[in-house]
Design a protein around this motif. Sequence first.
Motif, mmCIF file in Angstrom:
data_model
loop_
_atom_site.group_PDB
_atom_site.id
_atom_site.type_symbol
_atom_site.label_atom_id
_atom_site.label_comp_id
_atom_site.label_asym_id
_atom_site.label_seq_id
_atom_site.Cartn_x
_atom_site.Cartn_y
_atom_site.Cartn_z
ATOM 1 N N TRP A 124 5.660 -2.547 -1.045
ATOM 2 C CA TRP A 124 5.265 -1.866 0.192
ATOM 3 C C TRP A 124 3.880 -1.243 0.044
ATOM 4 N N LYS A 125 3.697 -0.498 -1.040
ATOM 5 C CA LYS A 125 2.484 0.295 -1.197
ATOM 6 C C LYS A 125 1.254 -0.579 -1.453
ATOM 7 N N CYS A 126 1.422 -1.688 -2.172
ATOM 8 C CA CYS A 126 0.259 -2.534 -2.433
ATOM 9 C C CYS A 126 -0.260 -3.165 -1.148
ATOM 10 N N ILE A 127 0.610 -3.401 -0.177
ATOM 11 C CA ILE A 127 0.179 -3.935 1.117
ATOM 12 C C ILE A 127 -0.414 -2.832 1.986
ATOM 13 N N VAL A 128 0.261 -1.692 2.038
ATOM 14 C CA VAL A 128 -0.169 -0.598 2.900
ATOM 15 C C VAL A 128 -1.585 -0.129 2.558
ATOM 16 N N SER A 129 -1.918 -0.069 1.265
ATOM 17 C CA SER A 129 -3.247 0.393 0.876
ATOM 18 C C SER A 129 -4.334 -0.508 1.454
ATOM 19 N N ASN A 130 -4.046 -1.786 1.573
ATOM 20 C CA ASN A 130 -5.003 -2.724 2.167
ATOM 21 C C ASN A 130 -5.007 -2.651 3.691
ATOM 22 N N GLN A 131 -3.841 -2.508 4.281
ATOM 23 C CA GLN A 131 -3.777 -2.361 5.733
ATOM 24 C C GLN A 131 -4.546 -1.132 6.196
ATOM 25 N N SER A 132 -4.503 -0.074 5.388
ATOM 26 C CA SER A 132 -5.223 1.148 5.725
ATOM 27 C C SER A 132 -6.733 0.911 5.719
ATOM 28 N N ASP A 133 -7.223 0.153 4.741
ATOM 29 C CA ASP A 133 -8.651 -0.175 4.700
ATOM 30 C C ASP A 133 -9.072 -0.978 5.931
ATOM 31 N N ILE A 134 -8.219 -1.900 6.336
ATOM 32 C CA ILE A 134 -8.520 -2.710 7.520
ATOM 33 C C ILE A 134 -8.580 -1.824 8.759
ATOM 34 N N ALA A 135 -7.615 -0.917 8.914
ATOM 35 C CA ALA A 135 -7.597 -0.014 10.063
ATOM 36 C C ALA A 135 -8.831 0.875 10.086
#
Length: 330
Positions: free
Chosen positions: A60-71
């Motif tokens: 979960w966290k490895c994906i979320v950290s990247n999604q946050s950068d995109i946002a």
Amino acid sequence: MEIIKQRVNSGGVSDEGEVGVGDDAAVMRFDAGHIVLTADAMVDGVHFLSESMSWHDMGWKCIVSNQSDIAAMGAIPEHAVLTLAIPATTRVGDLDKLLSGVIGALDEFGGKLVGGDTVSSDNIILSVALTGRLCDSGRTLTRDAARPGQLVAVTGPLGGSAGGLTVLEQRCTDSARCTNDDIIERLLNAHFRPSPRVDLAAAMVESGVKCAMDVSDGLLIDLERICSASGVDAVIYADRVPVDPDLVSQFPDRALELALTGGEDYELVYVGDAEAIGKVNEAQPESVASDFGVIGEIVPRKNGKGEVTVLDDNGTPIEFDAKGWDHFAR
């Protein structure tokens, strides 16, 4: 691995001409325009402790950290590539749980897994590359667009993740700090399963905000990076910082420090005028106050590098031992 192919739509193709998991590379269709691309890695012992974190939460966290950068760039997540470096002794069930975390985060906040690689390693390393699509073609949120006279705001309460990490570090050895299991559980959840603010990316762009960054290493150090890129300084008013209420309950003496210097909340810190911030707030949940999140202002630079000053109720500067997480700080 075959289990990955099976979990990700059996390597199926979404659109004509696309190739997904199971081939030498993925083939994706892109509309004309800009592509947002980010990458981030998580290393056992540096970003997380595998003995205290579930496989699901790692994914979960490895994906979320990247999604946050995109946002933070004013974009929506689209395609993810995942590289897994894991011990050869990893159980199939654990790998399946990790994939559940990966796919769960993608399903909730946007994007799909289209490929990657798996290698044997003594240490667990999870690396993700993620593409995104701008909410408005040609309009991005960047670190270098802050200007004197603008306001500094954040999208949500800070410090919950740092509170969860503090709970882990203390191992609840102090019984006085572990009397409320519900608070402990929420702080741990904030650390293990943060939510990126992809939901506000479009509102920021539409409001006219031009400067933003996600709070991954700590508010002070991340805002300092904005100031450095923009050639400005910033002043933060301590009493305006939204501190996670569970953090205040569990660690009252350290709550402000953890909110300002703790990382991995994955809220967004952004800069704009009052009207723009008001429009972003309109996109927040109804429970959020209309003036939520304004914590300070951008001021002209005084010295050679961008500085962030925190002032207490009396206007006196507050100093902290650290500003946030820096991988290479000695």
